[in-house]
Design a protein around this motif. Structure first.
Motif, PDB file in Angstrom:
ATOM      1  N   ILE A   1       0.881  -1.170   0.000  1.00 11.69           N
ATOM      2  CA  ILE A   1       0.000   0.000   0.000  1.00 11.69           C
ATOM      3  C   ILE A   1       0.913   1.213   0.000  1.00 11.69           C
ATOM      4  CG2 ILE A   1      -1.725   1.283   1.320  1.00 11.69           C
ATOM      5  CD1 ILE A   1      -2.570  -1.466   2.527  1.00 11.69           C
ATOM      6  N   ARG A   2       0.665   2.121  -0.923  1.00  9.24           N
ATOM      7  CA  ARG A   2       1.580   3.249  -1.096  1.00  9.24           C
ATOM      8  C   ARG A   2       0.797   4.556  -1.180  1.00  9.24           C
ATOM      9  NH1 ARG A   2       6.680   2.101  -3.219  1.00  9.24           N
ATOM     10  NH2 ARG A   2       5.892   0.084  -3.921  1.00  9.24           N
ATOM     11  N   PRO A   3       0.988   5.461  -0.209  1.00  8.01           N
ATOM     12  CA  PRO A   3       0.399   6.789  -0.370  1.00  8.01           C
ATOM     13  C   PRO A   3       1.218   7.591  -1.374  1.00  8.01           C
ATOM     14  CG  PRO A   3       1.662   6.699   1.666  1.00  8.01           C
ATOM     15  CD  PRO A   3       1.735   5.327   1.046  1.00  8.01           C
ATOM     16  N   HIS A   4       0.548   8.395  -2.186  1.00  6.24           N
ATOM     17  CA  HIS A   4       1.242   9.235  -3.161  1.00  6.24           C
ATOM     18  C   HIS A   4       1.143  10.692  -2.733  1.00  6.24           C
ATOM     19  CE1 HIS A   4       2.036   6.082  -6.201  1.00  6.24           C
ATOM     20  NE2 HIS A   4       1.101   5.487  -5.481  1.00  6.24           N
ATOM     21  N   VAL A   5       2.175  11.476  -3.013  1.00  5.02           N
ATOM     22  CA  VAL A   5       2.231  12.872  -2.602  1.00  5.02           C
ATOM     23  C   VAL A   5       1.000  13.607  -3.139  1.00  5.02           C
ATOM     24  CG1 VAL A   5       3.518  15.034  -2.781  1.00  5.02           C
ATOM     25  CG2 VAL A   5       4.749  12.865  -2.519  1.00  5.02           C
ATOM     26  N   ASP A   6       0.258  14.225  -2.218  1.00  4.15           N
ATOM     27  CA  ASP A   6      -0.947  14.998  -2.559  1.00  4.15           C
ATOM     28  C   ASP A   6      -1.971  14.182  -3.343  1.00  4.15           C
ATOM     29  OD1 ASP A   6       0.514  17.039  -1.377  1.00  4.15           O
ATOM     30  OD2 ASP A   6       1.077  17.958  -3.289  1.00  4.15           O
ATOM     31  N   GLY A   7      -1.888  12.870  -3.230  1.00  6.79           N
ATOM     32  CA  GLY A   7      -2.759  12.030  -4.046  1.00  6.79           C
ATOM     33  C   GLY A   7      -3.255  10.806  -3.307  1.00  6.79           C
ATOM     34  N   PRO A   8      -3.712   9.824  -4.070  1.00  5.83           N
ATOM     35  CA  PRO A   8      -4.404   8.663  -3.491  1.00  5.83           C
ATOM     36  C   PRO A   8      -3.455   7.619  -2.913  1.00  5.83           C
ATOM     37  CG  PRO A   8      -4.253   8.408  -5.855  1.00  5.83           C
ATOM     38  CD  PRO A   8      -3.644   9.757  -5.533  1.00  5.83           C
ATOM     39  N   LEU A   9      -4.043   6.505  -2.519  1.00  8.15           N
ATOM     40  CA  LEU A   9      -3.296   5.314  -2.122  1.00  8.15           C
ATOM     41  C   LEU A   9      -3.284   4.387  -3.321  1.00  8.15           C
ATOM     42  CD1 LEU A   9      -5.119   4.423   1.232  1.00  8.15           C
ATOM     43  CD2 LEU A   9      -2.753   5.223   1.057  1.00  8.15           C
ATOM     44  N   SER A  10      -2.131   3.818  -3.628  1.00 12.95           N
ATOM     45  CA  SER A  10      -2.140   2.733  -4.606  1.00 12.95           C
ATOM     46  C   SER A  10      -1.946   1.436  -3.850  1.00 12.95           C
ATOM     47  CB  SER A  10      -1.060   2.925  -5.673  1.00 12.95           C
ATOM     48  OG  SER A  10       0.224   2.891  -5.113  1.00 12.95           O
TER      49      SER A  10
ATOM     50  N   PHE B   1      -5.839  18.664  -2.014  1.00  6.86           N
ATOM     51  CA  PHE B   1      -5.372  17.728  -0.992  1.00  6.86           C
ATOM     52  C   PHE B   1      -3.851  17.776  -0.902  1.00  6.86           C
ATOM     53  CE2 PHE B   1      -4.024  13.307   0.135  1.00  6.86           C
ATOM     54  CZ  PHE B   1      -4.480  13.322   1.441  1.00  6.86           C
ATOM     55  N   SER B   2      -3.357  17.827   0.345  1.00  7.28           N
ATOM     56  CA  SER B   2      -1.920  17.968   0.547  1.00  7.28           C
ATOM     57  C   SER B   2      -1.419  16.954   1.562  1.00  7.28           C
ATOM     58  CB  SER B   2      -1.641  19.389   1.038  1.00  7.28           C
ATOM     59  OG  SER B   2      -0.306  19.520   1.444  1.00  7.28           O
ATOM     60  N   ASP B   3      -0.426  16.172   1.172  1.00  6.69           N
ATOM     61  CA  ASP B   3       0.219  15.240   2.106  1.00  6.69           C
ATOM     62  C   ASP B   3       1.552  14.802   1.519  1.00  6.69           C
ATOM     63  OD1 ASP B   3       0.321  13.500   4.464  1.00  6.69           O
ATOM     64  OD2 ASP B   3       0.236  11.893   2.975  1.00  6.69           O
ATOM     65  N   GLN B   4       2.560  14.738   2.373  1.00  7.51           N
ATOM     66  CA  GLN B   4       3.905  14.396   1.910  1.00  7.51           C
ATOM     67  C   GLN B   4       4.104  12.911   1.639  1.00  7.51           C
ATOM     68  OE1 GLN B   4       6.236  16.696   0.920  1.00  7.51           O
ATOM     69  NE2 GLN B   4       4.309  17.815   1.139  1.00  7.51           N
TER      70      GLN B   4
END
Ligand code: FES
Length: 139
Positions: free
Chosen positions: A5-14, A58-61
């Protein structure tokens, strides 16, 4: 096959591996080996990403803490892969062996986790309960 499971910068989870999605009442949604899941809370196609995170700002590192501990066990038996339960007005409950990998190389390994899908957690990509105060509503 490992389940990632991988969070993407300012984006979704793959997600990549052996995953099966269920509604909170146990109704199967879909079995997938690769998918993009909404974590900003704004997709019109939840639990999947529809790209709305861009317009929503949406913002997340996309870093991942290594010392996450689930507060309450997730319900549902694990199969050979990872069972993802899309909780009504809440997170994605995950049961099964998985690795959650951040963009900085950080990672968390475990077999139970709640992943934020409201966009409000201070401990993304994990849920910290903020969906309740945020009044997050999603089937
Ligand atoms: S789903 Fe976002 S904090 Fe719980």
């Amino acid at each position: 096959m490992s389940n990632t499971i991988r969070p993407h910068v300012d984006g979704p989870l793959s997600i990549e591996g052996d995953f099966e999605l269920f509604a909170e009442d146990g109704t199967p949604i879909e079995k997938v080996s690769q998918a993009w899941l909404c974590r900003c809370g704004q997709s019109a196609n939840k639990p999947f990403c529809d790209g709305t995170h861009k317009a929503a700002g949406f913002s997340d590192q996309a870093n991942v803490t290594t010392d996450y501990r689930i507060k309450r066990p997730v319900s549902g038996a694990a199969g050979p892969g990872v069972r993802l339960t899309i909780r009504t007005n809440g997170p994605i409950g995950c049961v099964g062996q998985m690795r959650v990998t951040g963009v900085d190389g950080s990672g968390w390994d475990g077999d139970q986790a709640n992943l934020c899908r409201c966009g409000q957690s201070a401990n993304k990509p994990f849920c910290d309960g903020a969906h309740r105060d945020a009044g997050f509503e999603a089937p």
